[in-house]
Write a protein that holds these residues in place. Structure first.
Motif, PDB file in Angstrom:
ATOM      1  N   LEU A  18      29.273 -44.149  23.279  1.00  0.00           N
ATOM      2  CA  LEU A  18      29.687 -44.153  24.786  1.00  0.00           C
ATOM      3  C   LEU A  18      28.174 -43.513  25.491  1.00  0.00           C
ATOM      4  O   LEU A  18      27.753 -42.579  24.693  1.00  0.00           O
ATOM      5  CB  LEU A  18      30.644 -43.291  25.236  1.00  0.00           C
ATOM      6  N   PHE A  63      30.219 -40.626  30.150  1.00  0.00           N
ATOM      7  CA  PHE A  63      31.402 -41.312  29.867  1.00  0.00           C
ATOM      8  C   PHE A  63      32.165 -40.417  29.301  1.00  0.00           C
ATOM      9  O   PHE A  63      33.466 -40.446  29.195  1.00  0.00           O
ATOM     10  CB  PHE A  63      31.386 -42.592  29.305  1.00  0.00           C
ATOM     11  N   MET A 123      40.181 -40.250  23.718  1.00  0.00           N
ATOM     12  CA  MET A 123      38.932 -40.379  24.621  1.00  0.00           C
ATOM     13  C   MET A 123      38.882 -38.676  25.152  1.00  0.00           C
ATOM     14  O   MET A 123      39.836 -38.341  25.754  1.00  0.00           O
ATOM     15  CB  MET A 123      38.950 -41.342  25.684  1.00  0.00           C
ATOM     16  N   SER A 138      36.726 -36.419  27.983  1.00  0.00           N
ATOM     17  CA  SER A 138      35.797 -36.869  29.044  1.00  0.00           C
ATOM     18  C   SER A 138      35.570 -35.745  30.120  1.00  0.00           C
ATOM     19  O   SER A 138      36.571 -35.077  30.386  1.00  0.00           O
ATOM     20  CB  SER A 138      36.147 -38.141  29.902  1.00  0.00           C
ATOM     21  N   LEU A 156      34.242 -49.563  29.637  1.00  0.00           N
ATOM     22  CA  LEU A 156      33.727 -50.199  28.332  1.00  0.00           C
ATOM     23  C   LEU A 156      34.643 -50.417  27.588  1.00  0.00           C
ATOM     24  O   LEU A 156      35.717 -50.022  27.498  1.00  0.00           O
ATOM     25  CB  LEU A 156      32.947 -48.752  27.575  1.00  0.00           C
TER      26      LEU A 156
END
Length: 184
Positions: free
Chosen positions: A7, A11, A84, A86, A174
């Motif tokens: 990524l 991100f 994820m 972030s 994405l």
């Protein structure tokens, strides 16, 4: 074995691993992945390593129990778990590739999405890709399935964009094809 998908740095980071079994085993795999990925991500960003303990908002959106500037989203399906991490609010979904089901398409996809599915070289993959993008958006918003999937649309023309959901956010997306069978 965990690996990190590429990524852009702003991100955050997306970690995936193989996972299989019934719901409880998949859930455990996603949380184990969080425990493994969190120290790596924190270390890369010069942050103290927070506890992987999660708290959940009333709408079900998870957050790390320690307010440390790291947002989290988890997903799992038969074959894969994804986490994820972030600096911004985020959402992730992973799904096993599945065949397009016309009844589902008519119920949850906007007319433009339905057109794209009809014209696609690989409609099963596009069905899975659109589904994961829609669910990722619903998770990022913190609404989950309280936000009907047909209340907004995902466009893949000129990048990935969401429209029809007036939430005032400038969302970035994405999409990954992980092997032959997964999108995240």
């Amino acid at each position: 074995m965990m690996h990190r998908l590429g990524l852009p740095d702003d991100f955050g980071a997306l970690y995936v691993c193989e996972a299989s079994g019934k719901y409880d085993a998949l859930h455990t795999a996603a949380h184990s992945l969080l425990q493994e990925a969190l120290p790596l991500y924190a270390g890369e960003h010069g942050l103290p390593v927070p506890s992987p303990a999660l708290v959940y908002r009333e709408d079900g959106k998870p957050f790390l129990a320690e307010d440390c500037g790291i947002y989290v989203s988890l997903s799992h399906c038969d074959g894969m778990a994804a986490v994820m991490l972030s600096p911004d609010v985020c959402g992730v979904d992973c799904e096993q590739r599945r065949p397009l089901r016309e009844r589902v398409v008519k119920r949850v996809f906007a007319p433009e999405e339905q057109d794209a599915l009809r014209e696609a070289d690989d409609p099963d993959f596009l069905f899975t890709r659109l589904w994961t993008l829609k669910e990722s958006y619903m998770k990022a918003c913190g609404l989950g399935f309280a936000l009907p999937m047909n209340a907004f649309q995902i466009s893949l023309a000129d990048g990935i964009r969401v429209s029809g959901a007036d939430d005032g956010q400038d969302w970035r997306f994405l999409s990954f094809r992980e092997g032959e069978n997964f999108c995240a």
